[in-house]
Design a protein around this motif. Sequence first.
Motif, PDB file in Angstrom:
ATOM      1  N   ARG A   1       0.809  -1.218   0.000  1.00  0.00           N
ATOM      2  CA  ARG A   1       0.000   0.000   0.000  1.00  0.00           C
ATOM      3  C   ARG A   1       0.841   1.266   0.000  1.00  0.00           C
ATOM      4  O   ARG A   1       0.521   2.236  -0.660  1.00  0.00           O
ATOM      5  N   SER A   2       1.951   1.244   0.770  1.00  0.00           N
ATOM      6  CA  SER A   2       2.711   2.484   0.933  1.00  0.00           C
ATOM      7  C   SER A   2       3.168   3.035  -0.411  1.00  0.00           C
ATOM      8  O   SER A   2       3.328   4.243  -0.572  1.00  0.00           O
ATOM      9  N   THR A   3       3.380   2.173  -1.394  1.00  0.00           N
ATOM     10  CA  THR A   3       3.780   2.690  -2.702  1.00  0.00           C
ATOM     11  C   THR A   3       2.585   2.818  -3.653  1.00  0.00           C
ATOM     12  O   THR A   3       2.363   3.896  -4.217  1.00  0.00           O
ATOM     13  N   SER A   4       1.799   1.766  -3.797  1.00  0.00           N
ATOM     14  CA  SER A   4       0.739   1.803  -4.811  1.00  0.00           C
ATOM     15  C   SER A   4      -0.328   2.852  -4.496  1.00  0.00           C
ATOM     16  O   SER A   4      -0.683   3.668  -5.355  1.00  0.00           O
ATOM     17  N   ILE A   5      -0.806   2.854  -3.248  1.00  0.00           N
ATOM     18  CA  ILE A   5      -1.863   3.816  -2.895  1.00  0.00           C
ATOM     19  C   ILE A   5      -1.322   5.242  -2.943  1.00  0.00           C
ATOM     20  O   ILE A   5      -2.009   6.167  -3.370  1.00  0.00           O
ATOM     21  N   THR A   6      -0.087   5.421  -2.496  1.00  0.00           N
ATOM     22  CA  THR A   6       0.493   6.765  -2.506  1.00  0.00           C
ATOM     23  C   THR A   6       0.493   7.342  -3.913  1.00  0.00           C
ATOM     24  O   THR A   6       0.112   8.498  -4.127  1.00  0.00           O
ATOM     25  N   LEU A   7       0.902   6.534  -4.867  1.00  0.00           N
ATOM     26  CA  LEU A   7       0.973   7.032  -6.240  1.00  0.00           C
ATOM     27  C   LEU A   7      -0.417   7.394  -6.759  1.00  0.00           C
ATOM     28  O   LEU A   7      -0.628   8.493  -7.305  1.00  0.00           O
ATOM     29  N   VAL A   8      -1.373   6.499  -6.577  1.00  0.00           N
ATOM     30  CA  VAL A   8      -2.721   6.765  -7.081  1.00  0.00           C
ATOM     31  C   VAL A   8      -3.340   7.970  -6.353  1.00  0.00           C
ATOM     32  O   VAL A   8      -3.947   8.850  -6.975  1.00  0.00           O
ATOM     33  N   ALA A   9      -3.131   8.025  -5.044  1.00  0.00           N
ATOM     34  CA  ALA A   9      -3.690   9.136  -4.270  1.00  0.00           C
ATOM     35  C   ALA A   9      -3.077  10.464  -4.695  1.00  0.00           C
ATOM     36  O   ALA A   9      -3.781  11.484  -4.790  1.00  0.00           O
ATOM     37  N   ALA A  10      -1.786  10.477  -4.977  1.00  0.00           N
ATOM     38  CA  ALA A  10      -1.136  11.711  -5.416  1.00  0.00           C
ATOM     39  C   ALA A  10      -1.763  12.184  -6.727  1.00  0.00           C
ATOM     40  O   ALA A  10      -2.006  13.384  -6.924  1.00  0.00           O
ATOM     41  N   GLY A  11      -2.052  11.238  -7.617  1.00  0.00           N
ATOM     42  CA  GLY A  11      -2.682  11.588  -8.893  1.00  0.00           C
ATOM     43  C   GLY A  11      -4.073  12.169  -8.686  1.00  0.00           C
ATOM     44  O   GLY A  11      -4.410  13.224  -9.244  1.00  0.00           O
ATOM     45  N   LEU A  12      -4.864  11.493  -7.870  1.00  0.00           N
ATOM     46  CA  LEU A  12      -6.233  11.967  -7.634  1.00  0.00           C
ATOM     47  C   LEU A  12      -6.230  13.330  -6.948  1.00  0.00           C
ATOM     48  O   LEU A  12      -7.025  14.215  -7.293  1.00  0.00           O
ATOM     49  N   ALA A  13      -5.325  13.508  -5.982  1.00  0.00           N
ATOM     50  CA  ALA A  13      -5.269  14.784  -5.263  1.00  0.00           C
ATOM     51  C   ALA A  13      -4.907  15.923  -6.201  1.00  0.00           C
ATOM     52  O   ALA A  13      -5.435  17.045  -6.079  1.00  0.00           O
ATOM     53  N   THR A  14      -4.019  15.651  -7.151  1.00  0.00           N
ATOM     54  CA  THR A  14      -3.617  16.686  -8.100  1.00  0.00           C
ATOM     55  C   THR A  14      -4.833  17.178  -8.892  1.00  0.00           C
ATOM     56  O   THR A  14      -5.022  18.388  -9.086  1.00  0.00           O
ATOM     57  N   ILE A  15      -5.659  16.221  -9.336  1.00  0.00           N
ATOM     58  CA  ILE A  15      -6.852  16.602 -10.103  1.00  0.00           C
ATOM     59  C   ILE A  15      -7.847  17.341  -9.206  1.00  0.00           C
ATOM     60  O   ILE A  15      -8.343  18.427  -9.557  1.00  0.00           O
ATOM     61  N   ALA A  16      -8.089  16.776  -8.037  1.00  0.00           N
ATOM     62  CA  ALA A  16      -9.092  17.368  -7.149  1.00  0.00           C
ATOM     63  C   ALA A  16      -8.698  18.782  -6.736  1.00  0.00           C
ATOM     64  O   ALA A  16      -9.519  19.720  -6.806  1.00  0.00           O
ATOM     65  N   LEU A  17      -7.445  18.966  -6.342  1.00  0.00           N
ATOM     66  CA  LEU A  17      -7.011  20.292  -5.909  1.00  0.00           C
ATOM     67  C   LEU A  17      -7.026  21.280  -7.082  1.00  0.00           C
ATOM     68  O   LEU A  17      -7.368  22.451  -6.920  1.00  0.00           O
ATOM     69  N   GLY A  18      -6.650  20.773  -8.272  1.00  0.00           N
ATOM     70  CA  GLY A  18      -6.696  21.639  -9.454  1.00  0.00           C
ATOM     71  C   GLY A  18      -8.113  22.151  -9.688  1.00  0.00           C
ATOM     72  O   GLY A  18      -8.325  23.334 -10.010  1.00  0.00           O
ATOM     73  N   MET A  19      -9.090  21.257  -9.511  1.00  0.00           N
ATOM     74  CA  MET A  19     -10.489  21.664  -9.702  1.00  0.00           C
ATOM     75  C   MET A  19     -10.906  22.667  -8.639  1.00  0.00           C
ATOM     76  O   MET A  19     -11.575  23.662  -8.934  1.00  0.00           O
ATOM     77  N   ILE A  20     -10.490  22.422  -7.409  1.00  0.00           N
ATOM     78  CA  ILE A  20     -10.865  23.348  -6.332  1.00  0.00           C
ATOM     79  C   ILE A  20     -10.256  24.734  -6.587  1.00  0.00           C
ATOM     80  O   ILE A  20     -10.949  25.758  -6.531  1.00  0.00           O
ATOM     81  N   PHE A  21      -8.961  24.750  -6.899  1.00  0.00           N
ATOM     82  CA  PHE A  21      -8.307  26.041  -7.135  1.00  0.00           C
ATOM     83  C   PHE A  21      -8.983  26.796  -8.278  1.00  0.00           C
ATOM     84  O   PHE A  21      -9.214  28.011  -8.204  1.00  0.00           O
ATOM     85  N   SER A  22      -9.310  26.055  -9.345  1.00  0.00           N
ATOM     86  CA  SER A  22      -9.924  26.710 -10.498  1.00  0.00           C
ATOM     87  C   SER A  22     -11.315  27.234 -10.164  1.00  0.00           C
ATOM     88  O   SER A  22     -11.700  28.338 -10.578  1.00  0.00           O
ATOM     89  N   ALA A  23     -12.052  26.443  -9.398  1.00  0.00           N
ATOM     90  CA  ALA A  23     -13.394  26.861  -9.017  1.00  0.00           C
ATOM     91  C   ALA A  23     -13.338  28.110  -8.151  1.00  0.00           C
ATOM     92  O   ALA A  23     -14.128  29.054  -8.316  1.00  0.00           O
ATOM     93  N   VAL A  24     -12.384  28.152  -7.237  1.00  0.00           N
ATOM     94  CA  VAL A  24     -12.224  29.337  -6.380  1.00  0.00           C
ATOM     95  C   VAL A  24     -11.873  30.552  -7.225  1.00  0.00           C
ATOM     96  O   VAL A  24     -12.428  31.633  -7.063  1.00  0.00           O
TER      97      VAL A  24
END
Lengths: 307, 269
Positions: free
Chosen positions: B34-57
Amino acid sequence: MIEVANLTKRYGSFTAVDDLTFAVQPGIVTGFLGPNGSGKSTTMRMILGLDAPTAGTATVGGRALSRHDRPLTSLGFLLDAGAVHPTRSAFDHLRALAVTNGIPTSRVDEVLEIVGLGEVGRRRSGGFSLGMGQRLGIAAALLGDPEVVMLDEPVNGLDPEGILWIRHLLQDLARDGRTVFVSSHLMSEMELMAEHFVIIGQGRLIEDISVDELRVMAAGEKTHVRADRLDDLVGLLRADGVDIVSDDRETVSVSGLDPGDIGAVARDNGIALTALVPEQRSLEDVFMSLTADAVQYHGAPNKVAAG
Amino acid sequence: MTTLTAHTESSPRTGKIRLANVIRSEWIKFWSVRSTSITLVAAGLATIALGMIFSAVAESDDVEGPAALLSDPVDIALGSIGLTEMIIGVLGVIFVAGEYSTGLIRTTFASVGRRSRVIAAKAVVIATGVFAVGLVAVTGAVAAGQALYAGSQATVAVTEVWEVVLGTTLYLTGIALIGVALGFMLRSTAGGIGTLFGTVFIGPGLLTLLPESVTDAFMKYLPSEAGSAMMSRVSDPELLSRSAGYAVFAAWVIGLLIVAGVLVNRRDA
Ligand SMILES: Nc1ncnc2c1ncn2[C@@H]1O[C@H](COP(=O)(O)OP(=O)(O)OP(=O)(O)O)[C@@H](O)[C@H]1O
Ligand SMILES: [Mg+2]
């Protein structure tokens, strides 16, 4: 066959392994014995090509292990049963190891069955007991169906049933004609398992000896003696090369004389012997005295109040 | 000699270990923890989610005047990329140093024989994973961000956006590889992460405290600044050109991996 020639390892000014030479033969289990810190693991790391020798060589089947095409199919090893990622399953751990050497995944299930982890193979290994972890380490050693099996303290953490299991497993491997090299710091663990012993202390070879030769050594030099006039007898026995120490108030132990000679002296002087017991030492005892000078970390002697 | 040897290939017990074997092994290792696989996927998802939040703001604020002109919608959508970089760098360190902390690295080295193969295989696996996830994440963040906030500037040229996306993804990939190199060099998670932050993420900021003449001369050759040149849409006089940025950054990554290889081969494992 494992061959070690003039193998030496220094860490700075400290010599962990000192000019070791021995060969481990196929067809038998060979015990690699030495007190804590005597250099067993360091020797094994050099055989595995992990530590570079300061001098000398260590070969498996005539070549350094790293020169073998598929090391795991030549030599299976267990260094440290804890060397597993705790959240990875036993199955994935073994599968990752197997593919490096082109070993089919079907073999992973096979070795899990052999060591009795078939049921729990898909579970994360972090939840394993000490004994299960040890079994996983042994499974890894068996993956490549190797000619040589080398295990560092495999009995650590096993219960009596586990010890019995590993003894039979290793003896079966040896009977197949394989070379089996197993370290321990306890002779008691090894004496029923191994037919030959390489004994080291402070990195130096002390004995390269068969279990039969070792049993001969175990026939003690001492005889425990009790007699009705013990003090008189002790006086009569004293001579050059004879060492007499008192075990307790009624018993002395005599070395340097045969039991028969002691009996003859007693008879000639009209002393009645009440006990004449030639010492038969345990192999553990022989091992302890062989390595006594080489024990690096002495515990403080037990202090017993004098009264 | 001629007819018999043809069949030996098929036997699994003969032949040498290939790099492909070791890559498969490292691939299994990466995705089975998990420490590697989930971290990578989570980093990808967070990048998209935060990008959407920043843009919406940014869209809801919709500042007027000079400030609005400065807000590049692509920059806003990738506003969290600094965080992604750190996670990915740490991921690279953990992938290697975690194996040192359990002692598994010894098993790996003894089983494979040639240690440089292990380094190469780990590099290939993490580069593949980070590039794939990074490309999806960066593209996703930019696309979603632009849908939410177009900014007051004229629409950004598609080729320019692709250059930013590619530069960012390759920078992330390189940072992961630097993490791998540091993991092999320092053999400890704490040491590797500390060095990574000190030299890549925080160190350059501290250098700006030096006199400007000094920092101007070599700042731009640091991995993070070369990376900025790779990722920026508009050229910046304080940075290298985009192609020079790629070259300098690649030199850092390859250089560090080579140093790691030399050290690993020379040291006891
Ligand atoms: N990397 C190292 N650097 C410095 N000293 C070391 C290193 N590895 C081992 N030693 C020292 O070398 C000696 C031999 O250690 P080694 O682990 O080989 O002993 P051992 O026989 O396996 O002991 P044990 O029964 O406790 O496992 C010890 O004194 C140890 O402290
Ligand atoms: Mg040891």
